[in-house]
Enzyme design. Structure first.
Site, short mmCIF file in Angstrom:
data_model
loop_
_atom_site.label_atom_id
_atom_site.label_comp_id
_atom_site.label_asym_id
_atom_site.label_seq_id
_atom_site.Cartn_x
_atom_site.Cartn_y
_atom_site.Cartn_z
N CYS A 262 20.85 -17.89 3.90
CA CYS A 262 21.72 -17.34 4.94
C CYS A 262 23.00 -16.84 4.26
CB CYS A 262 22.09 -18.42 5.95
SG CYS A 262 20.68 -19.26 6.67
N ARG B 13 21.14 -11.20 3.16
CA ARG B 13 20.75 -12.60 2.93
C ARG B 13 20.00 -13.18 4.12
NH1 ARG B 13 23.31 -14.97 -1.21
NH2 ARG B 13 22.95 -17.03 -0.32
N TRP C 126 18.79 -16.80 7.92
CA TRP C 126 17.40 -16.61 7.50
C TRP C 126 16.73 -17.95 7.84
CZ3 TRP C 126 14.51 -12.59 6.11
CH2 TRP C 126 13.24 -12.83 5.60
N ASN D 225 24.52 -22.56 4.66
CA ASN D 225 23.40 -21.93 3.96
C ASN D 225 22.78 -22.99 3.08
OD1 ASN D 225 21.58 -20.25 2.61
ND2 ASN D 225 23.05 -19.91 0.96
N GLY D 226 21.47 -23.27 3.28
CA GLY D 226 20.81 -24.27 2.45
C GLY D 226 19.78 -25.03 3.26
N GLU E 238 -1.58 -10.20 -11.00
CA GLU E 238 -0.25 -9.94 -10.42
C GLU E 238 0.55 -9.04 -11.36
OE1 GLU E 238 1.06 -9.97 -7.74
OE2 GLU E 238 3.19 -9.84 -8.14
N LYS F 75 2.21 -5.28 -10.41
CA LYS F 75 3.63 -4.91 -10.57
C LYS F 75 3.78 -3.61 -11.35
CE LYS F 75 5.27 -6.98 -8.06
NZ LYS F 75 4.28 -7.72 -7.38
N GLU G 286 2.57 -0.61 -9.27
CA GLU G 286 3.27 -0.23 -8.04
C GLU G 286 4.71 0.23 -8.29
OE1 GLU G 286 3.97 -3.13 -4.94
OE2 GLU G 286 4.02 -4.75 -6.40
N HIS H 120 -17.62 -6.77 -21.77
CA HIS H 120 -18.83 -6.28 -21.07
C HIS H 120 -18.58 -4.90 -20.46
CE1 HIS H 120 -20.72 -10.19 -21.53
NE2 HIS H 120 -19.58 -10.73 -21.17
N LYS I 162 7.48 -2.34 2.34
CA LYS I 162 7.61 -3.77 2.06
C LYS I 162 6.55 -4.55 2.84
CE LYS I 162 9.25 -7.51 0.36
NZ LYS I 162 8.89 -7.80 -1.04
C1 AGP Z 1 3.49 -6.73 -3.74
O1 AGP Z 1 4.47 -6.40 -4.70
C2 AGP Z 1 3.42 -5.67 -2.65
N1 AGP Z 1 4.69 -5.56 -2.01
C3 AGP Z 1 2.27 -5.91 -1.68
O2 AGP Z 1 1.07 -6.02 -2.42
C4 AGP Z 1 2.42 -7.18 -0.82
O3 AGP Z 1 2.25 -8.33 -1.63
C5 AGP Z 1 1.33 -7.16 0.25
O4 AGP Z 1 1.53 -6.03 1.06
C6 AGP Z 1 1.30 -8.43 1.12
O5 AGP Z 1 2.53 -8.57 1.79
P1 AGP Z 1 2.79 -9.97 2.55
O6 AGP Z 1 2.89 -11.03 1.51
O7 AGP Z 1 4.08 -9.76 3.29
O8 AGP Z 1 1.64 -10.21 3.47
#
Ligand code: AGP
Length: 613
Positions: A2, A28, A75, A101-102, A485, A489, A492, A508, A608
């Protein structure tokens, strides 16, 4: 996470400073907003669910008279976003207002004690307990500050708090433990805030408070004390003056802590966010309830999208290797391949940082329709997933603004590892003392993440991938999931076609792509020393091989074959390897994107949260 702000002025109404501060702190948290203003002898509070814009247009705060006040953007961590759960919170008599906040680890105990002592707690939050605790302590104290200090000494967990009381209308009390809090030293006013952006427009003279410090400000005074085993020790004036530093940042930069992009700020926040996930969940009875479900169900399906799916893969690894439980990882949009086989004896663990991802919600609804119980793992209290799930647990990582998931990935891993350990106990694999030891070992994670970030920033070049438009990220065992993962990164935000493979599988077929200098990175976790052969295979074909591994994990690979990148030691504990390796790939992707002229906060074609099919 927060945002809090407090301002006391000798001659001007503070409401406009507080409302501007709230706008600067909104990154935040934006579940709910509140303000407390003291004008002469009474504390007035306005608060509501919703973001800063909606709050300020509804309550017209700027026109309110009063020379001392507090503000808060929330938050949610305890209790869903609502008017009653919004800060500031007050004591029974409405004379003390608190913003916080915490996460208080001992909120259950505190609430029981306060209710037994006749306090009526009206919200679901841990913060409200602070106001009642102070009120309770005033009965045994010779001053408000003594009551405040006694109350603070009873708090466990993380907190940055600011408190006003109508008996002292020109004073704001503050305390800090593991949540950021700064003092702004102004002309004719002083301020406290979670973060520099909240006050940098009014003063650039800042004191950063340390954990265990508390005190008060008035318009012309700053008094700071340390809570020690021997009692309160005041920080002397000379030290305090020496701690004042001057901010050079622009306002816009300050909201990113001086970083050019939220993504790097959030990468660097990971020691705090991983600690917040650990502290906020380690004693939460919800985890034990989830563990009991997982230990007794027929099948465990672990689903999510993108980074959350990758955290789910790490979860299936720990469920198998810590709790002895088999589970099925499933990409959420592919839920139909399992739908017919799911029954009421099964449990679905749905992972979603936003709690709003369409694919994940569709999978949850389909499996619920077959009678399966649903465990939600999310970062957003009150999200759609938290409403769909039968039981929900929260990452408490604070809002993540950058489109690329970074701190929420390591927080997901922390939370899912805790669940795996508790599941092992419910499954009879671990006794109480072993569980305690496993839980205690995770407390090392924040420092490992910090060290990994520092080393990675140091060793990674701006153009690690040069002009290459492809790369392999390989791993084996747990490393294969970290590699997935890592590849996401790089794809994307740097738009380089990084492909992850289980290292053993690369011979393979995929190895056919290798030619001279083709970038091949290995995420080498300590569970798979056989990865050595795969490293040699790639090196023998002229690839540019980089092996990223914990420093205390020895691999018989020489500098002839590969560049060895030593990440912090993880005490031979596979549970800690993800914290040592993940930041390297986050920072590699970030640096590559920035060096190629891209905006890592807003990568092309992405959002996002993907709320469409
Ligand atoms: C990850 O860097 C991306 N932003 C995307 O793959 C994300 O993880 C995916 O859309 C899932 O989002 P969520 O965790 O909010 O469900």
């Amino acid at each position: 996470m927060c945002g809090i702000i407090g301002v006391c002025s000798v001659d001007r109404n503070v409401a406009p400073m507080i409302s501007l501060g709230l706008r600067r702190l909104e990154y935040r948290g934006y579940d709910s907003v509140g303000v407390a203003i003291i004008d002469e002898r009474n504390v007035q509070v306005w608060k509501a669910k919703g973001d800063v814009d909606s709050f300020l247009s509804r309550f017209k705060i700027d026109s309110i008279a009063g020379k001392t006040g507090l503000g808060h953007t929330r938050w949610a961590t305890h209790g869903p976003p609502s008017d009653v759960n919004a800060h500031p919170h007050m004591d029974c008599r409405g004379k003390i207002a608190v913003v916080h906040n915490g996460v208080l680890r001992n909120f259950v105990t505190l609430r029981s004690i306060l209710e037994l002592r006749g306090h009526s707690i009206v919200s679901d939050t841990d913060t409200e307990l602070i106001a009642h605790l102070i009120e309770d302590e005033t009965q045994f104290s010779s001053s408000f500050f003594e009551a405040f200090a006694r109350a603070v000494s009873r708090l466990e967990g993380s907190y940055a708090i600011a408190v006003v009381n109508e008996e002292e209308p020109h004073r704001i009390y503050f305390a800090r433990m593991k949540s950021p809090l700064v003092i702004g030293v102004g002309g004719g006013f002083n301020a406290v805030a979670s973060d520099i952006p909240a006050i940098v427009e009014y003063t650039r003279r800042i004191i950063v408070l340390n954990d265990g410090e508390l005190g008060w400000i008035t318009p012309g005074e700053v008094r700071v004390f340390r809570l020690t085993d021997e009692g309160l020790v005041e920080v002397d004036r000379e030290e305090l003056l020496s701690r004042i530093f001057f901010i050079e940042w622009s306002v816009e930069a300050a909201s990113k802590h001086g970083y050019p992009y939220f993504m790097m700020k959030e990468i660097v926040e990971q020691p705090d966010s991983v600690r917040s996930t650990y502290e906020g969940n380690v004693s939460d009875p919800v985890l034990k309830a989830i563990a009991s479900l997982l230990a007794t169900s027929d099948n465990i399906i672990v689903t999510g999208a993108g980074t959350s799916y990758h955290a789910g893969l790490v979860f299936t690894y720990y469920l198998a290797n810590i709790a002895g439980r088999h589970s099925i990882p499933l990409i959420a949009s592919e839920y139909k391949i399992l739908e017919r086989a799911v029954s009421k004896r099964d449990v679905v663990v749905a992972i979603s940082q936003s709690g709003e991802t369409f694919d994940t919600l569709e999978a949850v609804r389909a499996f619920k329709g077959k009678g399966a119980r649903v465990v939600g793992v999310t970062n957003v209290v009150g999200s759609a997933l938290s409403r769909e799930a039968d039981i929900t647990v929260y990452m408490r990582a604070g809002p993540e603004i950058g489109v690329a998931a970074t701190k929420t990935f390591t927080s997901q891993i922390m939370l899912l590892t805790l669940i795996s350990i508790y599941t092992a106990r419910e499954a009879g694999l671990l006794g109480d003392s072993e569980v305690e030891a496993e839980i205690a070992s995770l407390a090392e994670a924040p420092d490992i993440v910090r060290e990994s970030i520092e080393r990675s920033i140091e060793v990674i070049n701006d153009r690690e991938l040069g002009e290459h438009r492809s790369a392999y990220i390989l791993g084996r065992g747990l490393g294969a999931h970290i590699a997935k993962e890592a590849a996401l990164k790089i794809k994307e935000i740097a738009y380089v076609h990084a492909e992850s493979y289980p290292a053993g599988e690369s011979k393979h077929g995929p190895i056919a792509l290798i030619d001279k200098e083709f970038p091949v990175y290995f995420a080498a976790t300590r569970d798979s020393p056989e990865i050595t052969g795969n490293i040699m295979e790639m090196a023998a074909r002229g690839a540019r091989v980089v092996v990223v591994k914990p420093e205390d994990y020895k691999l018989p690979v020489g500098v002839k074959e590969a560049k060895i990148v030593e990440m912090p030691p993880t005490k031979k504990d596979i549970k800690l390897d993800p914290y040592a390796l993940t930041p390297y790939f986050q920072i590699l992707a970030y640096k590559e994107a920035v060096a190629r002229g891209y905006n890592p906060d807003k990568p092309r074609n992405l959002a996002k949260t993907v709320t469409v099919e």
